[in-house]
Every structure is written in C-alpha cells, then in structure tokens.
Design a protein around this motif. Sequence first.
Motif, short mmCIF file in Angstrom:
data_model
loop_
_atom_site.label_atom_id
_atom_site.label_comp_id
_atom_site.label_asym_id
_atom_site.label_seq_id
_atom_site.Cartn_x
_atom_site.Cartn_y
_atom_site.Cartn_z
N SER A 193 0.83 -1.20 0.00
CA SER A 193 0.00 0.00 0.00
C SER A 193 0.87 1.26 0.00
CB SER A 193 -0.95 0.00 1.21
OG SER A 193 -0.24 0.23 2.39
N LEU A 194 2.15 1.12 0.41
CA LEU A 194 3.05 2.27 0.36
C LEU A 194 3.30 2.69 -1.08
CD1 LEU A 194 5.74 1.38 3.05
CD2 LEU A 194 3.79 2.90 3.26
N ASP A 207 1.20 2.13 -3.57
CA ASP A 207 -0.05 2.75 -4.00
C ASP A 207 -0.10 4.20 -3.55
OD1 ASP A 207 -0.99 0.56 -5.29
OD2 ASP A 207 -2.55 0.06 -3.84
N ALA A 208 0.27 4.41 -2.28
CA ALA A 208 0.22 5.77 -1.73
C ALA A 208 1.17 6.69 -2.50
CB ALA A 208 0.59 5.75 -0.25
N ALA A 209 2.38 6.19 -2.78
CA ALA A 209 3.35 7.02 -3.49
C ALA A 209 2.83 7.38 -4.88
CB ALA A 209 4.68 6.28 -3.60
N GLN A 210 2.24 6.39 -5.54
CA GLN A 210 1.70 6.64 -6.88
C GLN A 210 0.55 7.63 -6.81
OE1 GLN A 210 0.22 3.19 -8.94
NE2 GLN A 210 0.37 4.17 -10.92
N ASP A 211 -0.31 7.43 -5.82
CA ASP A 211 -1.46 8.31 -5.63
C ASP A 211 -1.01 9.75 -5.41
OD1 ASP A 211 -4.47 8.29 -4.99
OD2 ASP A 211 -3.61 9.41 -3.31
N LEU A 212 0.14 9.91 -4.73
CA LEU A 212 0.63 11.26 -4.41
C LEU A 212 1.51 11.83 -5.51
CD1 LEU A 212 1.40 10.50 -0.68
CD2 LEU A 212 -0.43 11.96 -1.52
N GLY A 213 1.57 11.14 -6.66
CA GLY A 213 2.22 11.75 -7.82
C GLY A 213 3.57 11.18 -8.20
N ALA A 214 3.99 10.06 -7.60
CA ALA A 214 5.30 9.50 -7.92
C ALA A 214 5.19 8.57 -9.12
CB ALA A 214 5.84 8.74 -6.71
N ASN A 215 6.11 8.74 -10.09
CA ASN A 215 6.12 7.81 -11.22
C ASN A 215 6.89 6.54 -10.82
OD1 ASN A 215 8.90 8.28 -11.53
ND2 ASN A 215 8.53 10.01 -12.89
N ARG A 224 8.87 5.91 -7.39
CA ARG A 224 8.35 4.96 -6.41
C ARG A 224 9.44 4.00 -5.97
NH1 ARG A 224 3.92 4.94 -9.96
NH2 ARG A 224 4.22 2.85 -10.80
#
Lengths: 305, 362
Positions: free
Chosen positions: A204-205, A207-215, A219
Amino acid sequence: MFKRNLGKWLITWPPTLYLLIFFAIPALIMVVASFRFPGDYGGLLPLYHIDEATGRAVIEVTRENWRDYFTLENYARLTEDSVYLQLFIKSFYYAGLTTLICLIMAYPLAWLIARSNQKVRDLLVLLVILPFWSNFLVRVYAWMIILGPNSAFTKITNMLLGLLGIAPQSFMFSPFAVVVCLVYVHLPFMVLPLYANLEKHDMSLLDAAQDLGANAWQRFWKVTWPLSLPGVYAGAALVFIPALGIFAVPDLLGGTDGIMIGNLIKQQFLESRDWPFGSVLSIVLTLFALGLAGLAALIGRASSR
Amino acid sequence: MALLEIKNIVKQFGDFTAVDNVSLSIETGEFFTLLGPSGCGKTTLLRMLAGFEQPDSGEILLDGKNVANVPPEKRPVHTVFQSYALFPHMTVADNIAFPLKMAKKDPADIQKQVSKLLEDVRLAQFGNRFPHELSGGQRQRVAIARALANRPRLLLLDEPLSALDAKLREQMQIELINLQKEVGITFIYVTHDQGEALALSHRIAVMNKGTVEQLDIPEKIYGFPKNRFVADFIGQCNLLDGTIVEVGSDRMKVEIAGVGIAETLPAEGAKVGAKGTLALRPEKIKISSSLPADVADEVHFRGTVHDCLYLGDVTIYIVELENGLLLEAMLPNSASGQAKFFNDNDAVEIAWRFDAGHFLTE
C-alpha cells in the motif's frame, strides 16, 4: 537465583565456549604469530626447547634476547614491496565488483520472488539455493569447462565477436573468469536477504506514493530502495566478505593475472612456509574489511538523518 | 457542471461484477459518502476514482474531462488509505512534503506549506518524528495532511477511521467535518459504518451488490429508506411483512399477517393486494403496561416482553406480538436512575403513529 538462570547458562555457554575456543583463541594465536619469526622448516621459531636430560620445557626467551624472537619486521615487509598493496586493492576491487554485479542481478530476481504467489515463491527460493546441493569445487570446475577454449560458450561468443571484427578471446585464467565465477558462487547470498526484506514490504506504500504523484522510477527510488537497504547491506556483507578472502576460485580460474590476496595468504602458509607473514596478511585483510564495514555503517547512519 | 460525474461505470473481476452500471454526480465542496457492506463495490469504485483500477465501461468525468484511463500519479485526486500507508523511513514532515516534492514545488514553499499543514492537523511539534513514534490518531492526521498537501480536486478516504477505537473515532469525525469545511475540498468517503456516514456526510450513496440502492441526504436515508436493504442496513429497523388492504388519499391500511391492521402513509403507487414491508424504527414505538387504545392516528397492539437489552442511555425491548412476531422498541432510560421499566414476560401494550413507519412495496 542460580536455579532460575541455569537454563539460560546451559543454552548460552556452549556456543560462547565454542566461539572462544575456535575463533577468539586462534585469532589471538595468529596475532602473536604475526610478531614472531618463521621456523627453519616452516611453522614458527620455537620459544622453548625440551631439555633432554630432565624432559622439561626450557624457555629460551629472556629479557636480553627477546628481540631475536619478536619483531615488527613482518609488518614492515608489507611496505617494502608495493605488490602487496596492489594485491589488496585488486582483491577489494574484485570483491566489490562481484558485490555490485550480484546486487544488480539479485535485486530484480528477489523482487520477482517476493511478488509471486506462495507456491511459485517456494519453488523459486528452492531453485535459488539448489546449487548449494552440489559441491563448491565441482561448481568451480564446471566454470573451467564453460570458460575453457573448447566450450560452446567460448566458441559462440568468439564467433559473435568475429562478426563484429574483434579477435577471438580466451576467457580462462583471467580476472574476468574469476569475477564471473565469484558472482555465480555468491549470488544466492545476495538474493536471499534481499528477498526476505522485499517480501515484507507493504504494497500500500507504493499505491500511496503513486497516488501522491510518484512515477515508477520515483516509487522505486523514494520508497522501495530506502526500505530495502537493510537487505542490501546484509546481502553485500554476505557476498563481499567471503569474496574478499576466497582463494579456490582465483586459484583455479585466475591464472597469474587473476590472483587475489587469499591466494597470497594460502601461499605463505603452505608453499612459502612463512606463517608470520601469512598471519600479517590475514590480520591486515581483517582490519581492512572491518574498517570498510565501519565506514559503510557511518555513511549509512549519516544518510539516514 | 458537477465537479465529478460518474457515468454508467461497470467493473468486472472475472465473472464477478464489482460495480454494476453506477452513475453519480458530486458537487464541489461536498462531503459524499459511499456506504455499504463489504463486497458491495464501494472500494472498487473508490479505486477507480483514484486510478488504481480502470472501469470496463463508462466514464469518470472530473471537471468535465474523462479521466477513466489516466494513471493515479497524474490525477488531481489523493487518497487517505485505510492503513494510512505512511512512509516508515520518512519523518512526519517528509511524509507531508512528499506530494509537494513530486509536484516539483519550490523547496522554500514546500517548507512553509508543510509547517502550515502540520499546524492545521495540530501536529506542529511532531514534524521530526517518525510514523512509528505516533499514536493511531496522530498517524491518521498525518495521512490526511499528506493527502491534502497538494490541494487535490478530490480527496478520497477509504475507511480511514476503522483502525481507531470508538472514543477517538468520534473525535476524529468532528475533526474531519471541521477540516473539510476549512479546506473546502470535496471529500469522498468510503465506509461500512452507517453511524459514521450519517454523522459526516452531506449526501450518502448506499451501495449493495455493485449498485447504488439509494442516494440522498442522511435524514432521508435514515427516515425514508427506499427499500428493504437500506432500511435494514441503516440503523435498527423493524421490518413487518404485510399486504395492502385499503388505499386512501392521505393514508392506507396494511394487514400484518396474524397481528392485525395497521394504518400507514400511502406508499408510492400503492394498490390493494400489493405485498410489501412496513419499516418501523424502534425509537418510534411507544411501549407501556397500558396505553389508551383509541388514540387517533395511532396503531395499537398487545404483546409480551421477550428480551431486554440494557444499553445505558436506552433499553431495547424485544416484544413478542400475538402471532409470535418479534418487534424492537427503544425507550430512553430515565435520568432518575430507573433503568428498566419492564422485565421479561411482562404484558405490554405498544403503539406508534401511523406516519412513524413507511411501507416498502415489493
């Protein structure tokens, strides 16, 4: 009081005793040996003789003549010829290169295993440790055949090189052969700790990173990599330290160009029969490795701040 | 134009249809809740809004643009995860700065914004702590601050309070309401907790088996459930099967099998002979050892107390009617210290106003 601790003592003492007898004391013997002179027929110059008449040991070292028995000369020898330093540097280079290649190869593999479903995962872990089921020397000899002049590998590679206009190469008895085999032998030691680490990562980390804009690259670099560092350090230590002191692989595959510090140490103890100098080399190697580990720990601590 | 418009979204996993032709429209500044039991499709819908899943068909229009196939990192939508998903290797401040760094904001601005956000969630002293050094409620607030940092168009919250204990949950609910008012960002909240949904939301979509059963303001959802599922899922509700026997202009009569005739509000399109369910909240039922039987507008029955559930502020009496039907009635306990007014097997009379419940035709 004693009764309550009896179990603890029974469990902790045997391994402590074992380490004391078979690690600490030999290491101490080696330290002492590094300050002594070689004996006339190998070994060490004796510090006592047996009196034939009484059958008792007579210590020969006295306050006046101890300089004939203990010396710093063995250490001084290191500086007399730059070949030793070069050999140290070369060994560190080979071991470091092996560690780096192992890391680059093991990381994706460990990731793949950690992300597979349970059944596939167990099978893949089994495959990684499968080579351990055959003898170490047999595996090294296998590489002698693979890299030898008549192997399919050599022939095909040289054919391809020929197409590119490059002269045929001989792979055996070279640093190349040494590093290839070191990587092969040590790869599982890198895969397993990395796998153990990556397997515990919370998806889920990502997912969170991606959700917050990390490619994808961010990530990996900002989340997966820093969280996997304990696994990387463990794997690197398990590969680097044994690779640094190894002698069998360079002995069999290295030729004259590919020898490492382990070969020199072995040579001092066996062929040259110079135990004191062999001890010096061993101690210096250990100190170098410890220093490097300490440096890595310092860098690790500084960068985690 | 609505901020978010979901049009005929379908998502299947193999043979299982997780989201079945859902359409929703959500306005700017709304606190919108997707409520339903586990497996109802609410989380799948949320993951499609975040971009982690792609719908098989349908459109997701954000500010009028279809974002259904835009990856999560490119959407102005952030999520507060159920597990918080805080980065364990980063400090609280670094966690909150993460989305700002990803958006390549100016470092000086980032620092200013992070300290502002830390103050907003009352964690100003905690910037240098690591997530594992915080309590559950504090972690929760960090997760919210992090998701809000970039001022997303839409904040998605996936059961964010489910890991907290009851007391803290209530406190966090109040904080969430205030925070949402303050920042003015649209919240889409997923929960299976109906109390939470009623307390927090401007509007609620009750979901079941991949479809929206009812979409309305909390008062309507609670007071006028549209069907048996909603009535049963939201709060406690007595569901009495019956048949319409007479339809008038402002009320109708329903025969509850083996119990008797009950007057109720006319259901939409009610016809004599139609079967359905009378939905009746326990707190709307009067219970006493004797009640006048001929009060106008009241439905009146007799029964015996079958069970009592003492809940502190109220007691729930389960009353057995003459045909064996069980009915729940809720009575506030008196402040004077008397806790229970009836005991098991007491004969009681119950009554409710004709407009207390409403009839759900099948």
